[in-house]
Motif scaffolding. Structure first.
Motif, PDB file in Angstrom:
ATOM      1  N   SER A 116       5.718  10.648  -8.303  1.00 22.15           N
ATOM      2  CA  SER A 116       5.293   9.647  -7.403  1.00 22.15           C
ATOM      3  C   SER A 116       3.674   9.914  -7.816  1.00 22.15           C
ATOM      4  O   SER A 116       2.659   9.237  -7.781  1.00 22.15           O
ATOM      5  CB  SER A 116       5.755   9.700  -6.324  1.00 22.15           C
ATOM      6  N   VAL A 149      -4.872   8.007  -6.050  1.00 20.63           N
ATOM      7  CA  VAL A 149      -3.567   6.868  -6.599  1.00 20.63           C
ATOM      8  C   VAL A 149      -4.748   5.850  -7.689  1.00 20.63           C
ATOM      9  O   VAL A 149      -4.769   4.438  -8.798  1.00 20.63           O
ATOM     10  CB  VAL A 149      -2.310   6.390  -6.003  1.00 20.63           C
ATOM     11  N   ARG A 174       3.324   1.657  -9.881  1.00 27.98           N
ATOM     12  CA  ARG A 174       1.608   2.490 -10.225  1.00 27.98           C
ATOM     13  C   ARG A 174       0.804   1.358  -9.042  1.00 27.98           C
ATOM     14  O   ARG A 174       0.037   1.771  -8.737  1.00 27.98           O
ATOM     15  CB  ARG A 174       1.564   2.642 -11.309  1.00 27.98           C
ATOM     16  N   LYS A 182       1.127   0.927  -6.290  1.00 28.45           N
ATOM     17  CA  LYS A 182       1.108   1.714  -4.603  1.00 28.45           C
ATOM     18  C   LYS A 182      -0.300   2.255  -5.011  1.00 28.45           C
ATOM     19  O   LYS A 182      -0.977   2.059  -3.789  1.00 28.45           O
ATOM     20  CB  LYS A 182       1.564   3.929  -5.452  1.00 28.45           C
ATOM     21  N   LYS A 194       0.598   4.817   3.641  1.00 31.84           N
ATOM     22  CA  LYS A 194       0.339   5.213   2.182  1.00 31.84           C
ATOM     23  C   LYS A 194       1.542   4.706   1.552  1.00 31.84           C
ATOM     24  O   LYS A 194       2.626   4.806   2.054  1.00 31.84           O
ATOM     25  CB  LYS A 194      -0.542   6.920   2.053  1.00 31.84           C
ATOM     26  N   ALA A 195       1.742   4.801   0.127  1.00 36.66           N
ATOM     27  CA  ALA A 195       2.954   4.859   0.012  1.00 36.66           C
ATOM     28  C   ALA A 195       4.182   5.784  -0.450  1.00 36.66           C
ATOM     29  O   ALA A 195       3.551   7.251  -0.497  1.00 36.66           O
ATOM     30  CB  ALA A 195       2.968   4.845  -2.092  1.00 36.66           C
ATOM     31  N   ALA A 201       9.687   5.406  -3.987  1.00 31.07           N
ATOM     32  CA  ALA A 201       9.587   4.687  -5.039  1.00 31.07           C
ATOM     33  C   ALA A 201      10.616   4.514  -5.982  1.00 31.07           C
ATOM     34  O   ALA A 201      11.017   5.845  -5.814  1.00 31.07           O
ATOM     35  CB  ALA A 201       8.699   4.590  -5.817  1.00 31.07           C
ATOM     36  N   VAL A 214       9.382   0.439  -3.259  1.00 33.17           N
ATOM     37  CA  VAL A 214       7.966   0.082  -3.480  1.00 33.17           C
ATOM     38  C   VAL A 214       7.847   0.582  -1.625  1.00 33.17           C
ATOM     39  O   VAL A 214       8.171  -0.140  -1.364  1.00 33.17           O
ATOM     40  CB  VAL A 214       6.804   0.576  -3.813  1.00 33.17           C
ATOM     41  N   ILE A 235       4.958   1.276   1.569  1.00 29.73           N
ATOM     42  CA  ILE A 235       4.307   1.401   1.994  1.00 29.73           C
ATOM     43  C   ILE A 235       4.649   1.473   3.538  1.00 29.73           C
ATOM     44  O   ILE A 235       4.968   0.271   4.151  1.00 29.73           O
ATOM     45  CB  ILE A 235       3.332   0.287   1.149  1.00 29.73           C
TER      46      ILE A 235
END
Lengths: 281, 207
Positions: free
Chosen positions: A93, A175, B25, B28, B83-84, B87, B96, B98
């Motif tokens: 991740s 990220v 991605r 996130k 935050k993430a 997943a 995902v 969050i």
């Protein structure tokens, strides 16, 4: 419990451990000093001064040194757990370099905590010296030491809180900073309160966006992307796509060259408009 | 302004390819910041302004010298924990999570003039400077300095030594409200943000 859920309790648990160590030290110091106060034949503080000063210094120093080791050991174990829990599942991740940066942040936490106790060492030494040279009672001295340790413990708690918040900020920023994914380019909006308590850095940046917060300097010697304006800063970086940042009225500053006054809002706006007027055929 | 028509391998350039990792991605990258930024503007997940704070809470913020903007933020601990967190990638879908974490933040209280006078011991049984509070008497040694030190902190916040409930619990209360607090739905994306995220996902699928 999944690893991701454990970040908070880990931090809380580290604080509890610190509190336990602090309390143990406080009890030991009380025992040492009260014993000195009640030893038969030593009813005069003046008389005791010469005999016990060196011993008190040595014992306090030894306990604090041991405490410093304990703190580092505890924070070290917790740091590993905190990193694991922040990364969570799946392991892919976050990219490797982000993990390494998270490691550094959490290791920095150990430095913060140890530094705090090093400061406490000096404060307690000063308190002992002052108590002995002014001829005050040992009970007063003990209460002053306890009060000073409490202050120092709070500072340790600040350091831990700040480090945990830094991990959270960094996870979000990293990220979005990953430029190699070929996806949407983001700018970083500085979000948070605007009031009389703002630090100069926060006052300058709140309500604005930066292209790369890593190049900024908050004047505190702390990484801006992790700590924003400094320890216990109430602000956050919010990665936002450029068109949305412009639409919501943020001024965007190109900070990639280390400067903080290059307003690129208009050039980004022009590029966004141009992109919107390209009709795919 | 003129409109340019270009042919390139973007939308319509071929069949979309679902790449779970790339889609996760993008989510996130976008969602945590979008939530933090939108809440900072005082807007809920429906694109509406948050319900105003109660008068009592506004006074609390004012006494502590805090910004009274409705941004669900005091120490920043809750927002900085978003935050993430997880997943799940499948061949045809992505999930995902969050969310805020389960950590806690310190509880703060405003430092007020009245409480600081009491804590500064100037008013205890003797009245402020010997005249206020129904008693009279000389100001004791050290009172003036202690009082000045305490008053200097007025208008700031200080820690009570207690910790808040976990961030995810506080977040739930804020989102759904409680019997004594209005709901301020904040966990999620507003329609405009959702539309933008779909565009981002579409771009990576057709890339």
């Amino acid at each position: 419990m999944s690893g991701a859920d454990a970040a908070g309790p880990v931090a809380d648990s580290a604080i509890e451990d610190l509190r336990a160590v602090r309390d143990a030290l406080q009890r030991d110091l009380l025992r040492i000093m009260l014993q000195l106060d009640t030893n038969p034949g030593e009813d005069s503080l003046v008389r005791r001064q010469g005999q016990t000063a060196v011993a008190v210094y040595r014992q306090v120093d030894q306990r604090l040194l041991a405490l410093g080791d304990d703190v580092a050991r505890i924070a070290g174990t917790r740091a590993v757990e905190a990193v694991a829990s922040v990364l969570g599942a799946p392991p892919a991740s976050l990219p490797l370099d982000v993990r390494q940066e998270l490691d550094q942040i959490v290791n920095g936490q150990i430095g913060d905590v140890v530094a705090v106790f090093r400061a406490a060492n000096d404060e307690i030494r000063q308190a002992v010296a002052r108590g002995i040279t002014t001829g005050g009672s040992l009970a007063d001295l003990v209460s002053e030491v306890a009060a000073r340790m409490d202050t120092s413990f709070k500072r340790a708690q600040f350091a831990v809180d700040a480090a945990v918040m830094a991990v959270g900020r960094r996870a979000v920023v990293s990220v979005a900073l990953d430029a190699e994914d070929g996806g949407e380019r983001m700018v970083f909006v500085y979000v948070g309160p605007r009031d009389q308590k703002n630090r100069p850095f926060c006052r300058q940046w709140v309500g604005k966006a930066a292209t790369d917060p890593r190049t900024l300097d908050n004047g505190q010697g702390l990484p801006v992307e992790n700590y924003c304006g400094g320890y216990n800063c109430r602000h956050s970086w919010a990665p936002t796509p450029i068109p949305l940042a412009i639409e919501n009225g943020y001024r965007i500053f190109d900070t990639s060259g280390g400067r903080d006054d290059v307003d690129v809002t208009n050039s980004f706006r022009a590029a966004t408009l141009e992109a919107q007027n390209i009709v795919e055929g | 302004m003129g409109i340019t028509v270009k042919r390139r391998g973007g939308f319509g350039g071929g069949p979309p390819r679902f790449n779970p990792e790339a889609v996760a991605r993008e989510i996130k990258k976008f969602a945590p910041g979008a939530i933090i930024e939108r809440v900072g503007r005082g807007v809920d997940i429906n694109g509406q302004p948050f319900a105003p704070y109660s008068r009592r809470y506004r006074n609390f913020l004012k006494r502590g010298g805090e910004d009274q903007k409705i941004d669900l933020r005091l120490s920043g601990g809750l927002m900085n924990s978003v935050k993430a967190r997880d997943a799940i990638l499948r061949p045809d879908s992505v999930e995902v999570t969050i969310a805020p974490d389960t950590g806690t933040s310190p509880v703060w209280r405003p430092v007020t003039t009245g409480s600081e006078i009491r804590r500064g011991n100037a008013a205890r049984g003797r009245g402020l400077f010997g005249v206020v509070g129904g008693y009279s008497g000389p100001l004791r040694r050290g009172d003036e300095k202690r009082l000045a030190q305490r008053l200097a902190k007025t208008g700031t916040m200080q820690r009570t030594g207690k910790q808040s409930p976990p961030h995810n619990v506080v977040g739930y209360w804020l989102h759904y409200g409680t019997p004594t607090m209005r709901a301020r739905p904040w966990m999620g994306l507003d329609p405009k943000q959702r539309a933008y995220l779909f565009q981002m996902i579409a771009r990576v699928m057709w890339r």
